[in-house]
Design an enzyme around this catalytic site. Structure first.
Site, PDB file in Angstrom:
ATOM      1  N   ARG A 103      -1.156  31.154   1.496  1.00 52.95           N
ATOM      2  CA  ARG A 103      -0.866  31.955   2.463  1.00 52.95           C
ATOM      3  C   ARG A 103       0.323  31.409   3.117  1.00 52.95           C
ATOM      4  O   ARG A 103       1.320  30.425   3.076  1.00 52.95           O
ATOM      5  CB  ARG A 103      -1.734  31.148   3.708  1.00 52.95           C
ATOM      6  CG  ARG A 103      -1.026  31.532   5.322  1.00 52.95           C
ATOM      7  CD  ARG A 103      -1.741  30.848   6.319  1.00 52.95           C
ATOM      8  NE  ARG A 103      -3.503  31.293   6.442  1.00 52.95           N
ATOM      9  CZ  ARG A 103      -3.451  31.186   7.509  1.00 52.95           C
ATOM     10  NH1 ARG A 103      -3.542  30.820   8.379  1.00 52.95           N
ATOM     11  NH2 ARG A 103      -4.914  32.352   7.046  1.00 52.95           N
ATOM     12  N   HIS A 130      -4.669  40.033   4.681  1.00 50.71           N
ATOM     13  CA  HIS A 130      -5.818  39.288   5.147  1.00 50.71           C
ATOM     14  C   HIS A 130      -6.892  39.183   4.356  1.00 50.71           C
ATOM     15  O   HIS A 130      -7.760  39.110   5.000  1.00 50.71           O
ATOM     16  CB  HIS A 130      -5.907  38.472   6.695  1.00 50.71           C
ATOM     17  CG  HIS A 130      -6.140  37.449   6.691  1.00 50.71           C
ATOM     18  ND1 HIS A 130      -6.739  36.234   6.627  1.00 50.71           N
ATOM     19  CD2 HIS A 130      -6.269  36.413   8.380  1.00 50.71           C
ATOM     20  CE1 HIS A 130      -6.489  35.217   6.902  1.00 50.71           C
ATOM     21  NE2 HIS A 130      -6.661  35.391   7.564  1.00 50.71           N
ATOM     22  N   GLN A 133     -10.199  37.063   6.049  1.00 53.42           N
ATOM     23  CA  GLN A 133     -10.850  37.223   7.078  1.00 53.42           C
ATOM     24  C   GLN A 133     -11.861  38.577   6.796  1.00 53.42           C
ATOM     25  O   GLN A 133     -12.673  38.508   7.246  1.00 53.42           O
ATOM     26  CB  GLN A 133      -9.286  37.275   7.777  1.00 53.42           C
ATOM     27  CG  GLN A 133     -10.121  37.231   9.377  1.00 53.42           C
ATOM     28  CD  GLN A 133     -10.803  36.504   9.670  1.00 53.42           C
ATOM     29  OE1 GLN A 133     -10.685  35.399   9.796  1.00 53.42           O
ATOM     30  NE2 GLN A 133     -11.903  36.875  10.113  1.00 53.42           N
ATOM     31  N   ASP A 220      -6.674  41.347  18.016  1.00 52.60           N
ATOM     32  CA  ASP A 220      -5.974  40.568  16.276  1.00 52.60           C
ATOM     33  C   ASP A 220      -4.627  39.644  18.436  1.00 52.60           C
ATOM     34  O   ASP A 220      -4.448  41.182  18.433  1.00 52.60           O
ATOM     35  CB  ASP A 220      -5.525  40.700  15.948  1.00 52.60           C
ATOM     36  CG  ASP A 220      -5.084  39.303  14.644  1.00 52.60           C
ATOM     37  OD1 ASP A 220      -5.256  38.961  15.400  1.00 52.60           O
ATOM     38  OD2 ASP A 220      -4.112  39.788  13.781  1.00 52.60           O
ATOM     39  N   CYS A 260     -10.145  37.531  15.102  1.00 54.93           N
ATOM     40  CA  CYS A 260     -10.397  37.040  13.390  1.00 54.93           C
ATOM     41  C   CYS A 260      -9.732  35.445  14.074  1.00 54.93           C
ATOM     42  O   CYS A 260     -10.187  34.784  12.882  1.00 54.93           O
ATOM     43  CB  CYS A 260      -9.253  37.185  12.411  1.00 54.93           C
ATOM     44  SG  CYS A 260      -7.677  36.671  13.187  1.00 54.93           S
ATOM     45  N   ARG A 288     -16.669  32.873   7.171  1.00 55.32           N
ATOM     46  CA  ARG A 288     -15.448  32.809   6.626  1.00 55.32           C
ATOM     47  C   ARG A 288     -15.544  31.850   5.135  1.00 55.32           C
ATOM     48  O   ARG A 288     -15.057  31.944   4.371  1.00 55.32           O
ATOM     49  CB  ARG A 288     -14.045  32.073   6.977  1.00 55.32           C
ATOM     50  CG  ARG A 288     -13.263  32.518   8.749  1.00 55.32           C
ATOM     51  CD  ARG A 288     -12.690  33.488   7.774  1.00 55.32           C
ATOM     52  NE  ARG A 288     -11.834  33.380   6.455  1.00 55.32           N
ATOM     53  CZ  ARG A 288     -10.085  33.177   6.689  1.00 55.32           C
ATOM     54  NH1 ARG A 288     -10.215  33.396   8.180  1.00 55.32           N
ATOM     55  NH2 ARG A 288      -9.418  32.615   6.167  1.00 55.32           N
TER      56      ARG A 288
HETATM   57  N1  NVA Z   1      -2.133  38.642  12.738  1.00 55.66           N
HETATM   58  C1  NVA Z   1      -1.902  36.863  12.350  1.00 55.66           C
HETATM   59  C2  NVA Z   1      -3.533  36.728  12.069  1.00 55.66           C
HETATM   60  C3  NVA Z   1      -4.063  35.044  12.062  1.00 55.66           C
HETATM   61  C4  NVA Z   1      -5.346  34.866  11.681  1.00 55.66           C
HETATM   62  C5  NVA Z   1      -1.073  36.844  12.232  1.00 55.66           C
HETATM   63  O1  NVA Z   1      -0.991  36.829  10.917  1.00 55.66           O
HETATM   64  O2  NVA Z   1      -0.392  35.699  12.413  1.00 55.66           O
HETATM   65  N1   CP Z   2      -8.588  33.419  11.334  1.00 53.37           N
HETATM   66  C1   CP Z   2      -7.769  33.103  10.367  1.00 53.37           C
HETATM   67  O1   CP Z   2      -7.469  32.878   9.660  1.00 53.37           O
HETATM   68  O2   CP Z   2      -6.967  31.984  11.170  1.00 53.37           O
HETATM   69  P1   CP Z   2      -6.517  30.550  10.408  1.00 53.37           P
HETATM   70  O3   CP Z   2      -5.311  30.870  11.251  1.00 53.37           O
HETATM   71  O4   CP Z   2      -6.473  29.640  11.513  1.00 53.37           O
HETATM   72  O5   CP Z   2      -6.755  29.979   9.181  1.00 53.37           O
END
Ligand code: NVA
Ligand code: CP
Length: 305
Positions: A103, A130, A133, A220, A260, A288
């Site tokens: 990540r 992502h 997800q 989101d 998500c 997930r």
């Molecule tokens: N768009 C959000 C998704 C989190 C799972 C982010 O990147 O923070």
């Molecule tokens: N939706 C998602 O990826 O959650 P986290 O940021 O908690 O991993």
């Protein structure tokens, strides 16, 4: 399927359906305590340059349930956080591990890990994409609706990693995709280029038009991880880009609402709508685990590294 999961654009429809079918099977086996230690002796490294609840815990639990183990590698504690190049990190970790979940911010970092390493790489979220997800989202939609045929998916909000991945995933499995984003916050050019080939894709700033007759509504956060400094400005820009009762009233009567997570109540979704659709949203979060286990089995089971 390729050797990595880097972005939805890399998967074809057959890959997605295969993953979803395996995810359904693993979910069923989990429910009935049928052991499936298909990754016995395998180790997944999980590099995190951003926070996570779902991704971290579901990958770690998933590896355990599959008979393997997962290592949590915070970038603060790795030499990568002190500037060791990705190409060296990739080559070193490939000697120890059977797979890496990462990540991070830039999509290029994930692509470089795959380029220089010799083990499967899984994108656990970048600014661009992502995919884990969205595989869970597609699994949940199919679970509730039975199939993707004739469905209209509507995403309201920022043209971010989730929008990018949902558009590609949704269109690939055959749903119509309707997206409402404010000017200046559109999905990535690469995604719009892909979507251009579909006459069932719409990008608009008209929320009601996007939501009309939708079977699935998704949203989101307005400010993603790394955009905390823009949060105030974004609250102004995105005002109204919210799933609320008015938006729901133009969607199909049995429309699903998905998120998500984490969610910001009264920003991109009202608390009322969130709680009314909590079942779907938390099934989505649960999935997930199952969807990622399917990805892990597909990528790691027969990989000789
Ligand atoms: N768009 C959000 C998704 C989190 C799972 C982010 O990147 O923070
Ligand atoms: N939706 C998602 O990826 O959650 P986290 O940021 O908690 O991993």
């Amino acid at each position: 399927m390729k050797n990595h999961l880097l972005k939805m654009l890399d998967l074809d429809k057959e890959d997605i359906i295969e993953i979803l079918n395996l995810a359904d099977q693993l979910k069923y086996e989990n429910l009935y305590d049928i052991e499936h230690k298909r990754l016995k002796g395998k180790t997944l490294g999980m590099i995190f340059q951003k926070s996570s609840t779902r991704t971290r815990v579901s990958f770690e639990t998933g590896m355990y349930q599959l008979g393997g183990q997962a290592l949590f590698l915070s970038s603060n504690d790795l030499q990568i956080g002190r500037g060791e190049p990705v190409e060296d990190t990739a080559r070193v970790l490939s000697r120890y591990l059977d797979g890496i979940m990462i990540r991070t911010f830039e999509q290029k970092e994930v692509e470089d890990l795959a380029k220089y390493g010799s083990i499967p790489i899984i994108n656990g979220l970048t600014d661009f994409s992502h995919p884990c997800q969205v595989l869970a989202d597609l699994m949940t939609i199919r679970e509730y609706k039975g199939s993707f045929d004739g469905l209209k998916m509507c995403y309201i909000g920022d043209g971010n990693n989730m929008a990018n991945s949902l558009i590609v995933g949704g269109l690939k499995v055959g749903m119509a995709a309707s997206v409402a984003c404010p000017e200046g916050y559109h999905p990535a050019d690469e995604v719009l280029e892909f979507a251009k080939g579909f006459d069932n894709f719409t990008l608009t700033d008209d929320i009601m038009l996007a939501a009309k007759d939708a079977d699935v509504l998704l949203t989101d956060v307005w400010a993603s991880m790394g955009q905390e400094g823009e949060a105030q400005k974004r609250k102004e820009v995105f005002k109204g880009y919210q799933i609320n009762d008015d938006v729901l009233s133009v969607a199909k009567a049995d429309a699903m609402v998905m998120h998500c997570l984490p969610a910001h109540r009264e920003e991109e979704i009202t608390a009322k709508v969130f709680e009314a659709h909590a079942k779907e949203i938390f099934d989505e979060a649960e999935n997930r685990l199952h969807a990622q286990k399917a990805v892990l089995v597909k990528l790691l089971e027969n990989d000789k590294g």
